[in-house]
Enzyme design. Structure first.
Site, PDB file in Angstrom:
ATOM      1  CB  CYS A 113      18.749   7.929  20.139  1.00 64.46           C
ATOM      2  SG  CYS A 113      19.225   6.339  20.836  1.00 64.46           S
ATOM      3  CG  HIS A 249      14.487   7.775  19.086  1.00 66.50           C
ATOM      4  ND1 HIS A 249      15.055   6.840  18.261  1.00 66.50           N
ATOM      5  CD2 HIS A 249      14.979   7.538  20.333  1.00 66.50           C
ATOM      6  CE1 HIS A 249      15.861   6.073  18.977  1.00 66.50           C
ATOM      7  NE2 HIS A 249      15.834   6.475  20.230  1.00 66.50           N
ATOM      8  CG  ASN A 279      16.486   2.817  20.653  1.00 62.73           C
ATOM      9  OD1 ASN A 279      16.839   3.339  19.602  1.00 62.73           O
ATOM     10  ND2 ASN A 279      16.651   3.385  21.830  1.00 62.73           N
TER      11      ASN A 279
HETATM   12  N1  ACO Z   1      13.488  -8.666  31.782  1.00 59.36           N
HETATM   13  C1  ACO Z   1      12.946  -8.907  32.979  1.00 59.36           C
HETATM   14  N2  ACO Z   1      13.158  -8.134  34.049  1.00 59.36           N
HETATM   15  C2  ACO Z   1      13.951  -7.053  33.884  1.00 59.36           C
HETATM   16  C3  ACO Z   1      14.546  -6.755  32.650  1.00 59.36           C
HETATM   17  C4  ACO Z   1      14.301  -7.612  31.574  1.00 59.36           C
HETATM   18  N3  ACO Z   1      14.802  -7.401  30.339  1.00 59.36           N
HETATM   19  N4  ACO Z   1      15.283  -5.623  32.791  1.00 59.36           N
HETATM   20  C5  ACO Z   1      15.148  -5.240  34.061  1.00 59.36           C
HETATM   21  N5  ACO Z   1      14.341  -6.107  34.731  1.00 59.36           N
HETATM   22  C6  ACO Z   1      13.946  -6.066  36.120  1.00 59.36           C
HETATM   23  C7  ACO Z   1      14.896  -5.279  36.991  1.00 59.36           C
HETATM   24  O1  ACO Z   1      15.991  -6.065  37.369  1.00 59.36           O
HETATM   25  C8  ACO Z   1      14.010  -4.893  38.131  1.00 59.36           C
HETATM   26  O2  ACO Z   1      13.917  -5.995  39.000  1.00 59.36           O
HETATM   27  P1  ACO Z   1      13.910  -5.768  40.592  1.00 59.36           P
HETATM   28  O3  ACO Z   1      12.684  -4.948  40.874  1.00 59.36           O
HETATM   29  O4  ACO Z   1      13.845  -7.157  41.129  1.00 59.36           O
HETATM   30  O5  ACO Z   1      15.182  -5.049  40.911  1.00 59.36           O
HETATM   31  C9  ACO Z   1      12.635  -4.688  37.488  1.00 59.36           C
HETATM   32  O6  ACO Z   1      12.694  -5.374  36.228  1.00 59.36           O
HETATM   33  C10 ACO Z   1      12.291  -3.251  37.269  1.00 59.36           C
HETATM   34  O7  ACO Z   1      13.414  -2.626  36.667  1.00 59.36           O
HETATM   35  P2  ACO Z   1      13.420  -1.107  36.316  1.00 59.36           P
HETATM   36  O8  ACO Z   1      14.742  -0.712  35.755  1.00 59.36           O
HETATM   37  O9  ACO Z   1      12.866  -0.349  37.482  1.00 59.36           O
HETATM   38  O10 ACO Z   1      12.322  -1.091  35.163  1.00 59.36           O
HETATM   39  P3  ACO Z   1      11.647   0.132  34.488  1.00 59.36           P
HETATM   40  O11 ACO Z   1      10.210   0.108  34.737  1.00 59.36           O
HETATM   41  O12 ACO Z   1      12.376   1.428  34.724  1.00 59.36           O
HETATM   42  O13 ACO Z   1      11.851  -0.234  32.952  1.00 59.36           O
HETATM   43  C11 ACO Z   1      13.201   0.398  31.080  1.00 59.36           C
HETATM   44  C12 ACO Z   1      13.138  -0.349  32.421  1.00 59.36           C
HETATM   45  C13 ACO Z   1      12.275  -0.288  30.092  1.00 59.36           C
HETATM   46  C14 ACO Z   1      14.630   0.344  30.569  1.00 59.36           C
HETATM   47  C15 ACO Z   1      12.727   1.860  31.305  1.00 59.36           C
HETATM   48  O14 ACO Z   1      13.430   2.444  32.355  1.00 59.36           O
HETATM   49  C16 ACO Z   1      12.910   2.682  30.060  1.00 59.36           C
HETATM   50  O15 ACO Z   1      12.215   2.507  29.104  1.00 59.36           O
HETATM   51  N6  ACO Z   1      13.854   3.655  30.077  1.00 59.36           N
HETATM   52  C17 ACO Z   1      14.174   4.415  28.912  1.00 59.36           C
HETATM   53  C18 ACO Z   1      15.357   3.775  28.317  1.00 59.36           C
HETATM   54  C19 ACO Z   1      15.471   3.957  26.842  1.00 59.36           C
HETATM   55  O16 ACO Z   1      14.527   4.033  26.104  1.00 59.36           O
HETATM   56  N7  ACO Z   1      16.713   3.975  26.408  1.00 59.36           N
HETATM   57  C20 ACO Z   1      17.032   3.997  25.043  1.00 59.36           C
HETATM   58  C21 ACO Z   1      18.128   4.925  24.749  1.00 59.36           C
HETATM   59  S1  ACO Z   1      17.693   6.576  25.010  1.00 59.36           S
HETATM   60  C22 ACO Z   1      16.526   6.891  23.985  1.00 59.36           C
HETATM   61  O17 ACO Z   1      16.552   6.362  22.920  1.00 59.36           O
HETATM   62  C23 ACO Z   1      15.449   7.817  24.387  1.00 59.36           C
END
Ligand code: ACO
Length: 322
Positions: A113, A249, A279
């Site tokens: 990224c 980004h 993304n």
């Molecule tokens: N739809 C519905 N529910 C979901 C989904 C989905 N797509 N994905 C995960 N869940 C559920 C999980 O299973 C979990 O359920 P549980 O509590 O029953 O176990 C719940 O939602 C919470 O999951 P978390 O992983 O704790 O959710 P979080 O609040 O951390 O959000 C996310 C997840 C959006 C991926 C967040 O961590 C994030 O934005 N991280 C950064 C990732 C990123 O941007 N990566 C891109 C590459 S790196 C970069 O470009 C910077």
């Protein structure tokens, strides 16, 4: 000393747009969850016969047209991608062949990224070293090809696309104060396992799928981006209010909001495309840049701060006057 001045930009998005609702038909997710956690509503997905080089070529042609430059005037192509057409040769060489500019150097940069920020820094250094005058810098990705479409924690986050800019070398005085002011790159390979693809030619022999520890990535992204943005401002003896546009980004609206808040930057000064693009990895910054230039928000002379963070981890920033 030469300076790298932006003379044009361009973009390409695949025709097929996939909404959260459409995704929710095949994977256990919802529009509400995706919007609340990421700000993403839609993403573009490449057609089966569209490769990263096709997207990159279309963005390159658009950027050259906006620069009013013929491909024959280029003397370097740098292409950022983590989803090349093939393991080798570099996707940049395919773009070069289609542009009909055999002979000039063309290579890929891989920083996921952060790839476009890395590619801009490489191009800027070629220009400053006097080794290139007109450089095409592209960010292009087809992340849809490395997503596990059964993994709801990752497949909802990404999209395909390409963006490009043309840089021209100008003597410092002639450039006025336009051009790249500074570039700042970092990496920390200790975090490999937090965001990676579980395949590759030297490991499994398969292309593999993207794997991510979302919470960890979020935590590091917020800290690293705030730190590199501060570094860029300090290096140029500027305060955050000197920035006309933050072009971040586009990973996640919550990460962008954190960075903007740390800079005390009003949301009107932040270019946001994540809702419609998702993304797009190395393509996200040039896609956002192109949108804000095309719709007249970014004008000649504006100070822009571009930043990104990605797998590796890698992260970086480029401060420039458009
Ligand atoms: N739809 C519905 N529910 C979901 C989904 C989905 N797509 N994905 C995960 N869940 C559920 C999980 O299973 C979990 O359920 P549980 O509590 O029953 O176990 C719940 O939602 C919470 O999951 P978390 O992983 O704790 O959710 P979080 O609040 O951390 O959000 C996310 C997840 C959006 C991926 C967040 O961590 C994030 O934005 N991280 C950064 C990732 C990123 O941007 N990566 C891109 C590459 S790196 C970069 O470009 C910077």
């Amino acid at each position: 000393m030469m300076k790298s001045v932006f003379t044009g930009c361009g973009a390409y998005l695949p025709q097929r747009k996939v909404s959260n609702e459409e995704l929710a038909k095949t994977v256990d997710t919802s529009d509400e969850w995706i919007v609340a956690r990421t700000g993403i509503c839609n993403r573009h997905i490449a057609a089966d016969d569209e490769m990263t080089s096709d997207l990159a070529y279309a963005a390159a042609v658009d950027a050259l047209a906006s620069a009013g430059m013929a491909a024959s005037e280029l003397d370097l192509i740098v292409l950022a991608t983590a989803t090349p057409d093939q393991t080798f040769p570099a996707t940049a060489t395919r773009v070069q062949a289609r542009l009909g500019v055999a002979g000039i150097p063309a290579f890929d940069v891989q920083a996921v990224c952060s790839g476009f920020i890395y590619a801009l820094a490489v191009a800027d250094n070629f220009i400053k070293a006097g080794q290139a005058r007109n450089v095409l810098v592209i960010g292009a990705e087809t992340f849809s090809r490395i997503l596990d479409w059964e993994d709801r924690t990752t497949c909802v986050l990404f999209g395909d696309g390409a963006g490009a800019v043309v840089l021209r070398a100008e003597a410092n005085g002639d450039a006025g104060d336009r051009g790249i002011m500074s570039t700042h790159l970092h990496a920390d390979g200790r975090h490999h396992d937090k965001l990676y693809v579980d395949g590759g030619p030297s490991s499994t022999g398969t292309a593999g799928f993207l794997r991510m520890q979302g919470k960890e990535v979020f935590r590091h992204a917020v800290a690293n981006l705030a730190s590199v943005v501060r570094e860029a401002l300090t290096a140029n003896n500027l305060q955050a209010d000197a920035i006309d546009w933050l072009v971040p980004h586009q990973a996640n609206k919550r990460i962008i909001d954190h960075t903007a808040k740390k800079l005390k930057m009003p949301t009107e000064k932040v270019v946001l495309t994540v809702a419609e693009h998702g993304n797009t990895s190395a393509a996200s910054v040039p896609l956002a840049l192109n949108e804000a230039v095309s719709d007249g928000r970014i004008k000649q002379g504006d100070v822009i701060l571009m930043e990104a963070m990605g797998g590796g981890f890698t992260w970086g920033a480029v401060l420039a006057r458009w």
